[in-house]
Motif scaffolding. Structure first.
Motif, PDB file in Angstrom:
ATOM      1  N   HIS A 111       0.820  -1.220   0.000  1.00 32.33           N
ATOM      2  CA  HIS A 111       0.000   0.000   0.000  1.00 32.33           C
ATOM      3  C   HIS A 111       0.863   1.285   0.000  1.00 32.33           C
ATOM      4  CE1 HIS A 111      -3.486   2.486   1.037  1.00 32.33           C
ATOM      5  NE2 HIS A 111      -2.697   3.091   1.902  1.00 32.33           N
ATOM      6  N   HIS A 115       1.277   4.706  -2.585  1.00 28.72           N
ATOM      7  CA  HIS A 115       1.284   6.155  -2.303  1.00 28.72           C
ATOM      8  C   HIS A 115       2.478   6.862  -2.970  1.00 28.72           C
ATOM      9  CE1 HIS A 115      -2.137   6.880   0.295  1.00 28.72           C
ATOM     10  NE2 HIS A 115      -1.820   5.894   1.097  1.00 28.72           N
ATOM     11  N   SER A 136      -0.568   9.594   6.414  1.00 25.15           N
ATOM     12  CA  SER A 136      -1.978   9.209   6.356  1.00 25.15           C
ATOM     13  C   SER A 136      -2.476   8.902   7.761  1.00 25.15           C
ATOM     14  CB  SER A 136      -2.135   7.990   5.443  1.00 25.15           C
ATOM     15  OG  SER A 136      -1.542   6.878   6.061  1.00 25.15           O
ATOM     16  N   GLY A 137      -3.636   8.239   7.850  1.00 31.50           N
ATOM     17  CA  GLY A 137      -4.188   7.899   9.156  1.00 31.50           C
ATOM     18  C   GLY A 137      -3.417   6.771   9.829  1.00 31.50           C
ATOM     19  N   GLY A 138      -2.756   5.937   9.026  1.00 35.41           N
ATOM     20  CA  GLY A 138      -2.052   4.788   9.583  1.00 35.41           C
ATOM     21  C   GLY A 138      -0.539   4.880   9.502  1.00 35.41           C
ATOM     22  N   GLY A 163      -2.027  11.696  10.424  1.00 42.84           N
ATOM     23  CA  GLY A 163      -3.486  11.735  10.231  1.00 42.84           C
ATOM     24  C   GLY A 163      -4.227  11.303  11.486  1.00 42.84           C
ATOM     25  N   GLU A 164      -3.647  10.318  12.164  1.00 38.31           N
ATOM     26  CA  GLU A 164      -4.244   9.829  13.416  1.00 38.31           C
ATOM     27  C   GLU A 164      -4.270  10.962  14.443  1.00 38.31           C
ATOM     28  OE1 GLU A 164      -1.759   6.698  14.879  1.00 38.31           O
ATOM     29  OE2 GLU A 164      -3.093   6.179  16.531  1.00 38.31           O
ATOM     30  N   ASP A 167      -7.013  13.253  13.634  1.00 36.21           N
ATOM     31  CA  ASP A 167      -8.307  12.651  14.008  1.00 36.21           C
ATOM     32  C   ASP A 167      -8.544  12.749  15.519  1.00 36.21           C
ATOM     33  OD1 ASP A 167      -8.778  12.006  11.352  1.00 36.21           O
ATOM     34  OD2 ASP A 167      -7.918  10.007  11.515  1.00 36.21           O
ATOM     35  N   PRO A 178     -13.530  12.688   9.076  1.00 39.81           N
ATOM     36  CA  PRO A 178     -12.110  12.612   9.397  1.00 39.81           C
ATOM     37  C   PRO A 178     -11.589  13.949   9.931  1.00 39.81           C
ATOM     38  CG  PRO A 178     -12.533  12.032   7.080  1.00 39.81           C
ATOM     39  CD  PRO A 178     -13.793  12.566   7.646  1.00 39.81           C
ATOM     40  N   GLY A 179     -10.736  13.845  10.946  1.00 41.46           N
ATOM     41  CA  GLY A 179     -10.282  15.023  11.669  1.00 41.46           C
ATOM     42  C   GLY A 179      -9.498  16.013  10.834  1.00 41.46           C
ATOM     43  N   GLN A 184      -8.916  21.386   9.133  1.00 44.43           N
ATOM     44  CA  GLN A 184      -8.608  22.306   8.023  1.00 44.43           C
ATOM     45  C   GLN A 184      -9.747  23.310   7.828  1.00 44.43           C
ATOM     46  OE1 GLN A 184      -6.994  21.039   4.000  1.00 44.43           O
ATOM     47  NE2 GLN A 184      -9.163  21.090   3.552  1.00 44.43           N
ATOM     48  N   VAL A 267      -3.173  13.028   4.533  1.00 45.98           N
ATOM     49  CA  VAL A 267      -2.791  14.338   5.082  1.00 45.98           C
ATOM     50  C   VAL A 267      -2.272  15.275   3.979  1.00 45.98           C
ATOM     51  CG1 VAL A 267      -1.312  15.504   6.795  1.00 45.98           C
ATOM     52  CG2 VAL A 267      -2.318  13.275   7.328  1.00 45.98           C
ATOM     53  N   ALA A 269      -3.622  15.926   1.386  1.00 46.23           N
ATOM     54  CA  ALA A 269      -4.745  16.693   0.828  1.00 46.23           C
ATOM     55  C   ALA A 269      -4.876  18.038   1.548  1.00 46.23           C
ATOM     56  CB  ALA A 269      -6.046  15.901   0.973  1.00 46.23           C
ATOM     57  N   CYS A 296      -4.791  11.502  -3.135  1.00 50.38           N
ATOM     58  CA  CYS A 296      -3.986  11.586  -1.898  1.00 50.38           C
ATOM     59  C   CYS A 296      -4.488  10.552  -0.918  1.00 50.38           C
ATOM     60  CB  CYS A 296      -4.121  12.968  -1.253  1.00 50.38           C
ATOM     61  SG  CYS A 296      -3.226  14.250  -2.125  1.00 50.38           S
ATOM     62  N   THR A 297      -5.819  10.470  -0.761  1.00 51.71           N
ATOM     63  CA  THR A 297      -6.406   9.461   0.132  1.00 51.71           C
ATOM     64  C   THR A 297      -6.367   8.106  -0.584  1.00 51.71           C
ATOM     65  OG1 THR A 297      -8.518  10.236  -0.674  1.00 51.71           O
ATOM     66  CG2 THR A 297      -7.859  11.045   1.461  1.00 51.71           C
ATOM     67  N   ASP A 298      -6.770   7.058   0.128  1.00 50.43           N
ATOM     68  CA  ASP A 298      -6.603   5.710  -0.421  1.00 50.43           C
ATOM     69  C   ASP A 298      -7.409   5.494  -1.702  1.00 50.43           C
ATOM     70  OD1 ASP A 298      -4.881   5.216   1.584  1.00 50.43           O
ATOM     71  OD2 ASP A 298      -6.251   4.008   2.787  1.00 50.43           O
TER      72      ASP A 298
HETATM   73  O1  KG4 Z   1      -4.541   7.848   3.160  1.00 51.69           O
HETATM   74  P1  KG4 Z   1      -5.822   7.837   3.928  1.00 51.69           P
HETATM   75  O2  KG4 Z   1      -7.110   8.043   3.168  1.00 51.69           O
HETATM   76  O3  KG4 Z   1      -6.030   6.482   4.696  1.00 51.69           O
HETATM   77  C1  KG4 Z   1      -5.042   5.834   5.432  1.00 51.69           C
HETATM   78  O4  KG4 Z   1      -4.285   5.039   4.819  1.00 51.69           O
HETATM   79  O5  KG4 Z   1      -4.995   6.115   6.640  1.00 51.69           O
HETATM   80  O6  KG4 Z   1      -5.685   8.929   5.086  1.00 51.69           O
HETATM   81  C2  KG4 Z   1      -6.717   9.233   5.977  1.00 51.69           C
HETATM   82  C3  KG4 Z   1      -6.172  10.270   6.980  1.00 51.69           C
HETATM   83  C4  KG4 Z   1      -7.135  10.597   8.112  1.00 51.69           C
HETATM   84  O7  KG4 Z   1      -6.429  10.534   9.322  1.00 51.69           O
HETATM   85  C5  KG4 Z   1      -7.581  12.035   7.804  1.00 51.69           C
HETATM   86  O8  KG4 Z   1      -7.856  12.798   8.971  1.00 51.69           O
HETATM   87  C6  KG4 Z   1      -6.384  12.576   7.067  1.00 51.69           C
HETATM   88  O9  KG4 Z   1      -5.903  11.499   6.289  1.00 51.69           O
HETATM   89  N1  KG4 Z   1      -6.775  13.662   6.165  1.00 51.69           N
HETATM   90  C7  KG4 Z   1      -6.343  14.925   6.307  1.00 51.69           C
HETATM   91  C8  KG4 Z   1      -7.010  15.678   5.305  1.00 51.69           C
HETATM   92  N2  KG4 Z   1      -7.805  14.846   4.589  1.00 51.69           N
HETATM   93  C9  KG4 Z   1      -7.656  13.602   5.137  1.00 51.69           C
HETATM   94  N3  KG4 Z   1      -5.478  15.468   7.171  1.00 51.69           N
HETATM   95  C10 KG4 Z   1      -5.252  16.788   7.073  1.00 51.69           C
HETATM   96  N4  KG4 Z   1      -5.866  17.590   6.154  1.00 51.69           N
HETATM   97  C11 KG4 Z   1      -6.738  17.075   5.258  1.00 51.69           C
HETATM   98  N5  KG4 Z   1      -7.324  17.868   4.366  1.00 51.69           N
END
Ligand code: KG4
Ligand code: ZN
Length: 329
Positions: A111, A115, A136-138, A163-164, A167, A178-179, A184, A267, A269, A296-298
């Motif tokens: 994964h 990215h 990211s979140g993880g 990202g965590e 959140d 999502p936080g 933002q 993040v 994004a 940017c997200t999954d």
């Molecule tokens: O890459 P992703 O979709 O999934 C994982 O692999 O975790 O990332 C999700 C994470 C979440 O923690 C969310 O809060 C964060 O990305 N995220 C952001 C933004 N959009 C999503 N963090 C900061 N600013 C954003 N605009």
């Protein structure tokens, strides 16, 4: 060559079809954000059950949008890890089933390497070697990417992912999930005035747990969480995380002698991060490549980039392969 990519490592069910030159023919992402919102984070058991319901409709939609049928697909790739085991298994079993029934080559992808290559989707590509931040979140880590399957870890988080931490702080402030997006939005065009710590400032690794605890201690001292305080704390937190990510990424590129930088993961994004990293990069004669926010997200399209390259080179994975929830690159 036309390949199908499947990604179900966390809470997004996604399929994509990719042709030569990383031309994306179709991409579908079914987000579960609304389902997990009330828990303030992803609930693994719910995520895997939803993947089971979503995977066939998402696949059908993707093939319809691409205007293709299975006989047009030359190979199938899927995320094997890292991620949530139940979620991963849904995508893996689905992809294996298609590979077996069509007798097409099968490939497992990491994964995180997906990215790294998200900016290759339909835009100008960075030159190797480049420095890639995956936040990211993880995960939160910096790598030097010298080619496909040629990666060197520079630094990674010792505790929470960026990202965590977004959140968790959003949850403390009652801003929603999502936080990152919630923080933002309340911080837009606002420069927070609360000074927060930047742990491991002089090292390559990241740490966000102490920062989160510091925020939590300040919040606990408030008698009421006024909108004004929430906005100031959200903006101060966002500014601090953005400074940490930007400084470490630019420093890693300078140290590695790389002129191109990629940022990816949810993040990336973040609008402030995108702005600040461009500013700091241009001061240092570096170029930044950031995928459009939807990549940017999954998503499966980024898995498709790696899959297309490796399957074109004849690289495949045994069908006995299974999920690798803690796969370290
Ligand atoms: O890459 P992703 O979709 O999934 C994982 O692999 O975790 O990332 C999700 C994470 C979440 O923690 C969310 O809060 C964060 O990305 N995220 C952001 C933004 N959009 C999503 N963090 C900061 N600013 C954003 N605009
Ligand atoms: Zn991810």
């Amino acid at each position: 060559m036309i390949i199908l990519a499947v990604e179900t490592s966390c809470d997004d069910t996604s399929c994509a079809v990719m042709a030569d030159d990383y031309k994306l023919l179709a991409s579908t992402v079914s987000s579960q954000n609304l389902i997990h919102e009330k828990f303030g984070g992803v609930v693994p058991e719910i995520a895997s059950r939803r993947h089971l319901e979503n995977i066939t409709p998402v696949f059908n939609q993707t093939m319809t949008n691409a205007g293709l049928s299975l006989k047009d697909i030359d190979g199938i790739c899927v995320t094997l890890g890292p991620g949530l085991v139940g979620s991963l298994l849904v995508g893996i079993m689905f992809a294996k089933g298609l590979a077996v029934s069509t007798k097409k080559p099968f490939l497992g992808i990491n994964h995180i390497e997906g990215h790294f290559f998200a900016p290759f989707i339909g835009q100008e590509k960075p030159d190797f070697p480049y420095v890639a931040l995956v936040a990211s979140g993880g995960h939160t880590a910096l790598y030097i990417v010298s080619g496909f399957r040629d990666y060197k870890l520079v630094g990674q988080t010792r505790d929470d992912a960026a990202g965590e931490s977004f959140d968790k702080v959003a949850k403390m402030l009652g801003l929603g999930y999502p936080g990152g997006v919630a923080i933002q939005n309340v911080s837009e065009n606002f420069d927070g005035s609360i000074t927060l710590p930047k742990p491991l400032e002089r090292e390559d690794d990241f740490s966000f747990s102490g920062l989160k605890t510091h925020v939590s201690n300040i919040i606990k001292k408030q008698e009421v969480l006024s909108d004004e305080f929430k906005k100031n704390m959200a903006a101060s937190f966002q500014k601090t995380v953005v400074e940490i990510l930007t400084t470490k990424t630019i420093n890693a590129a300078i140290k590695a002698g790389a002129t191109h930088v990629v940022i990816s993961g949810g993040v990336s994004a973040n609008r402030l991060l995108r702005k600040k990293i461009h500013e700091k990069a241009s001061l240092n004669n570096l170029r930044v490549f950031i995928p459009p926010p939807e990549f940017c997200t999954d998503n499966a399209a980024m898995i498709g980039v790696v899959g297309h390259k490796l399957l074109s080179d004849g690289i495949t994975t045994e069908l006995s392969a299974s999920a690798i929830p803690d796969w370290v690159l």
